[in-house]
Design a protein around this motif. Structure first.
Motif, PDB file in Angstrom:
ATOM      1  N   SER A 116       0.841  -1.186   0.000  1.00  0.00           N
ATOM      2  CA  SER A 116       0.000   0.000   0.000  1.00  0.00           C
ATOM      3  C   SER A 116       0.877   1.238   0.000  1.00  0.00           C
ATOM      4  N   VAL A 117       0.449   2.212  -0.770  1.00  0.00           N
ATOM      5  CA  VAL A 117       1.141   3.497  -0.826  1.00  0.00           C
ATOM      6  C   VAL A 117       0.155   4.598  -0.442  1.00  0.00           C
ATOM      7  N   PRO A 118       0.647   5.698   0.127  1.00  0.00           N
ATOM      8  CA  PRO A 118      -0.247   6.797   0.479  1.00  0.00           C
ATOM      9  C   PRO A 118      -0.918   7.445  -0.733  1.00  0.00           C
ATOM     10  N   GLY A 119      -0.266   7.393  -1.882  1.00  0.00           N
ATOM     11  CA  GLY A 119      -0.903   7.976  -3.056  1.00  0.00           C
ATOM     12  C   GLY A 119      -0.130   7.747  -4.334  1.00  0.00           C
ATOM     13  N   ALA A 120      -0.879   7.446  -5.388  1.00  0.00           N
ATOM     14  CA  ALA A 120      -0.283   7.313  -6.714  1.00  0.00           C
ATOM     15  C   ALA A 120       0.346   8.645  -7.126  1.00  0.00           C
ATOM     16  N   PHE A 121       1.407   8.563  -7.869  1.00  0.00           N
ATOM     17  CA  PHE A 121       2.108   9.725  -8.403  1.00  0.00           C
ATOM     18  C   PHE A 121       2.766  10.600  -7.341  1.00  0.00           C
ATOM     19  N   THR A 122       2.829  10.148  -6.097  1.00  0.00           N
ATOM     20  CA  THR A 122       3.529  10.902  -5.065  1.00  0.00           C
ATOM     21  C   THR A 122       5.006  10.501  -5.093  1.00  0.00           C
ATOM     22  N   PRO A 123       5.896  11.330  -4.557  1.00  0.00           N
ATOM     23  CA  PRO A 123       7.333  11.135  -4.768  1.00  0.00           C
ATOM     24  C   PRO A 123       7.907   9.755  -4.425  1.00  0.00           C
ATOM     25  N   THR A 124       7.867   9.326  -3.173  1.00  0.00           N
ATOM     26  CA  THR A 124       8.472   8.040  -2.802  1.00  0.00           C
ATOM     27  C   THR A 124       7.739   6.883  -3.471  1.00  0.00           C
ATOM     28  N   CYS A 125       6.428   7.001  -3.560  1.00  0.00           N
ATOM     29  CA  CYS A 125       5.619   5.938  -4.161  1.00  0.00           C
ATOM     30  C   CYS A 125       5.996   5.720  -5.624  1.00  0.00           C
TER      31      CYS A 125
END
Length: 160
Positions: free
Chosen positions: A40-49
């Motif tokens: 799981s990632v906090p959000g698509a297209f966000t830096p670390t993700c």
């Protein structure tokens, strides 16, 4: 209550990204009868993700599957269209299944939400990875706030 090792995946809906369009799936049924590496990632297209998390699982997909994992899946509190575009931008086809959790119901059912309001993100899913075997959480790796260590593809691969 936060999901723990040994718990069953909770009842929630996800939207699987397919070539034919959105496919609503029941989480317990999706994870039944096979071994899935879910992250799981906090959000698509966000830096670390976008720079590390998703690309790591794409890069190491074959090695992870060679360790007995039937499917690798990525979830985020984003809608189907965002998850589809993000997957296409990262070449996930045949490597990582994208599962949209548009309303955050799955993250909430897991007890793994985070408040991203300070960044204009609202309620999101925490960064984590888990190995789910026939609907039961076999291993769980939840990141500390702001960290990216125990949910990486490399770390998960080292634990298989």
């Amino acid at each position: 209550m936060t999901i723990q090792t040994g718990d069953h995946i909770p009842d929630a809906k996800l939207v699987k990204v397919t070539a034919e369009g959105p496919d609503q799936v029941d989480a317990p049924a999706y994870f039944a009868g096979r071994k899935v590496a879910l992250f799981s990632v906090p959000g698509a297209f966000t830096p670390t993700c976008s720079a590390k998390h998703l690309p790591g699982f794409v890069e190491h997909a074959d090695a992870i599957k060679a360790k007995g994992v039937d499917e690798i899946a990525c979830t985020a509190v984003n809608d189907f269209f965002v998850m589809k575009a993000w997957g296409e931008a990262n070449g996930v086809a045949g490597k990582v299944t994208m599962l949209a959790d548009g309303n955050g119901a799955f993250a909430e059912a897991l007890g793994l939400t985070l408040d991203g309001s300070a960044f204009g993100l609202g309620t999101r899913g925490q960064r984590f990875a888990m190995i789910v075997n026939d609907g039961v959480v076999e291993q769980l790796f939840v990141e500390a706030p702001g960290a990216f260590e125990v949910s990486s593809a490399e770390y998960v691969l080292s634990k298989l």
